[in-house]
Design a protein around this motif. Structure first.
Motif, PDB file in Angstrom:
ATOM      1  N   UNK A 141      87.935  71.076  95.837  1.00  0.00           N
ATOM      2  CA  UNK A 141      89.320  70.613  97.235  1.00  0.00           C
ATOM      3  C   UNK A 141      89.802  71.525  97.788  1.00  0.00           C
ATOM      4  N   UNK A 142      90.481  72.510  97.137  1.00  0.00           N
ATOM      5  CA  UNK A 142      91.002  73.651  97.596  1.00  0.00           C
ATOM      6  C   UNK A 142      90.395  74.674  98.195  1.00  0.00           C
ATOM      7  N   UNK A 143      89.213  74.720  97.668  1.00  0.00           N
ATOM      8  CA  UNK A 143      88.091  75.664  98.224  1.00  0.00           C
ATOM      9  C   UNK A 143      87.723  75.194  99.587  1.00  0.00           C
ATOM     10  N   UNK A 144      87.434  73.903  99.767  1.00  0.00           N
ATOM     11  CA  UNK A 144      87.009  73.274 100.909  1.00  0.00           C
ATOM     12  C   UNK A 144      88.145  73.167 101.863  1.00  0.00           C
ATOM     13  N   UNK A 145      89.463  73.031 101.583  1.00  0.00           N
ATOM     14  CA  UNK A 145      90.553  73.213 102.491  1.00  0.00           C
ATOM     15  C   UNK A 145      90.607  74.650 103.040  1.00  0.00           C
ATOM     16  N   UNK A 146      90.406  75.661 102.174  1.00  0.00           N
ATOM     17  CA  UNK A 146      90.431  77.218 102.437  1.00  0.00           C
ATOM     18  C   UNK A 146      89.300  77.386 103.468  1.00  0.00           C
ATOM     19  N   UNK A 147      88.123  76.684 103.356  1.00  0.00           N
ATOM     20  CA  UNK A 147      87.053  77.125 104.147  1.00  0.00           C
ATOM     21  C   UNK A 147      87.115  76.473 105.481  1.00  0.00           C
ATOM     22  N   UNK A 148      87.937  75.472 105.724  1.00  0.00           N
ATOM     23  CA  UNK A 148      88.164  74.813 106.886  1.00  0.00           C
ATOM     24  C   UNK A 148      89.113  75.511 108.060  1.00  0.00           C
ATOM     25  N   UNK A 149      89.535  76.729 107.228  1.00  0.00           N
ATOM     26  CA  UNK A 149      90.991  77.225 107.858  1.00  0.00           C
ATOM     27  C   UNK A 149      90.628  78.655 108.355  1.00  0.00           C
ATOM     28  N   UNK A 150      91.142  79.211 109.392  1.00  0.00           N
ATOM     29  CA  UNK A 150      91.117  80.758 109.466  1.00  0.00           C
ATOM     30  C   UNK A 150      92.506  81.186 108.945  1.00  0.00           C
ATOM     31  N   UNK A 151      92.601  82.164 108.282  1.00  0.00           N
ATOM     32  CA  UNK A 151      93.973  82.656 107.159  1.00  0.00           C
ATOM     33  C   UNK A 151      93.972  84.027 107.668  1.00  0.00           C
ATOM     34  N   UNK A 152      94.454  84.379 108.779  1.00  0.00           N
ATOM     35  CA  UNK A 152      94.858  85.831 109.134  1.00  0.00           C
ATOM     36  C   UNK A 152      95.471  86.606 108.229  1.00  0.00           C
ATOM     37  N   UNK A 153      96.503  86.055 107.596  1.00  0.00           N
ATOM     38  CA  UNK A 153      97.397  86.815 106.358  1.00  0.00           C
ATOM     39  C   UNK A 153      96.963  86.747 105.341  1.00  0.00           C
ATOM     40  N   UNK A 154      95.794  86.413 104.979  1.00  0.00           N
ATOM     41  CA  UNK A 154      95.104  86.160 103.792  1.00  0.00           C
ATOM     42  C   UNK A 154      96.176  85.625 102.539  1.00  0.00           C
ATOM     43  N   UNK A 155      96.883  84.360 102.941  1.00  0.00           N
ATOM     44  CA  UNK A 155      97.474  83.805 102.091  1.00  0.00           C
ATOM     45  C   UNK A 155      96.483  83.316 100.923  1.00  0.00           C
ATOM     46  N   UNK A 156      95.500  83.055 101.053  1.00  0.00           N
ATOM     47  CA  UNK A 156      94.620  82.227 100.208  1.00  0.00           C
ATOM     48  C   UNK A 156      93.358  83.291  99.579  1.00  0.00           C
ATOM     49  N   UNK A 157      93.626  84.529  99.736  1.00  0.00           N
ATOM     50  CA  UNK A 157      92.683  85.568  99.452  1.00  0.00           C
ATOM     51  C   UNK A 157      92.209  85.544  97.858  1.00  0.00           C
ATOM     52  N   UNK A 158      93.029  85.210  97.065  1.00  0.00           N
ATOM     53  CA  UNK A 158      92.675  85.064  95.531  1.00  0.00           C
ATOM     54  C   UNK A 158      92.119  83.629  95.246  1.00  0.00           C
ATOM     55  N   UNK A 159      91.732  82.911  96.340  1.00  0.00           N
ATOM     56  CA  UNK A 159      91.327  81.437  95.519  1.00  0.00           C
ATOM     57  C   UNK A 159      89.625  81.589  95.432  1.00  0.00           C
ATOM     58  N   UNK A 160      89.417  81.736  94.338  1.00  0.00           N
ATOM     59  CA  UNK A 160      88.138  81.926  93.861  1.00  0.00           C
ATOM     60  C   UNK A 160      87.448  80.744  93.348  1.00  0.00           C
ATOM     61  N   UNK A 161      86.251  80.219  94.085  1.00  0.00           N
ATOM     62  CA  UNK A 161      85.744  78.941  93.325  1.00  0.00           C
ATOM     63  C   UNK A 161      85.094  79.010  92.139  1.00  0.00           C
ATOM     64  N   UNK A 162      84.925  80.186  91.495  1.00  0.00           N
ATOM     65  CA  UNK A 162      84.486  80.317  90.160  1.00  0.00           C
ATOM     66  C   UNK A 162      85.550  80.017  89.188  1.00  0.00           C
ATOM     67  N   UNK A 163      86.673  80.119  89.354  1.00  0.00           N
ATOM     68  CA  UNK A 163      87.806  79.859  88.438  1.00  0.00           C
ATOM     69  C   UNK A 163      87.812  78.586  87.794  1.00  0.00           C
TER      70      UNK A 163
END
Length: 191
Positions: free
Chosen positions: A37-59
């Protein structure tokens, strides 16, 4: 008699072992669903400040993701991403976080409408989406959020009447036009 006791022990061993495995798999599956769910949330958004940079779908679970807070059972309780210049639509998959209590996405540039699936977040206490570019009507499904104590949707481009369903009637909002000042605390009746 000894053969019967041994047989009973073996059956009991597999039954108890099965419950333990099912419980572990259930927690793993729930954690995987939250990561998805969070990866889908992330993939919908542009994140220029990399606030979600460590969101790894393999965790295994999302508790190590930046700006995510979990409870003792490793379930996501808080998504805390205000003022990160995020843009794009709010994914309906955010509702796949059944233990979510606090959703803080204010001060970004989120666009599109509020997903009706937000009404499925039965544990949500605070919804702070002010200062975005959200548009459309407020879904009546938000009235199902019986634990909601704080709602701030101000400074968006929302239109239409404020639904009077369920918990939303506790806030005492009136209809609004254009850019409403729509925020409220059930306890204090204001922001």
């Amino acid at each position: 008699m000894a053969a019967t006791s041994t047989s009973m022990f073996i059956v009991l061993y597999f039954v108890v072992g099965g419950f333990v495995v099912c419980n572990l798999l259930s927690n793993r599956c729930n954690a995987d669903a939250e990561v998805d769910a969070l990866i889908d949330f992330k993939n919908q958004l542009q994140d220029p400040q990399n606030a979600m940079e460590n969101w790894d779908p393999n965790l295994v679970n999302a508790c190590t993701f930046y700006n995510i807070i979990c409870d003792g059972d490793n379930h996501v309780t808080t998504v805390n991403l205000p003022l990160n210049d995020l843009s794009g639509p709010l994914s309906p998959r955010i509702a796949d976080l059944p233990n979510l209590q606090y959703l803080y996405l204010y001060g970004n540039s989120l666009t599109g409408s509020l997903p009706p699936s937000l009404g499925n977040l039965n544990n949500l206490i605070a919804l702070r989406l002010f200062n975005n570019k959200l548009s459309g009507e407020i879904p009546s499904s938000l009235g199902q959020l019986s634990k909601l104590n704080f709602l701030d949707l101000s400074n968006n481009q929302l239109s239409g009447p404020v639904p009077r369903d369920g918990v939303l009637s506790k806030f005492g909002f009136d209809s609004f036009k254009g850019n409403p000042d729509l925020c409220g605390d059930v306890v204090n009746k204001g922001c």
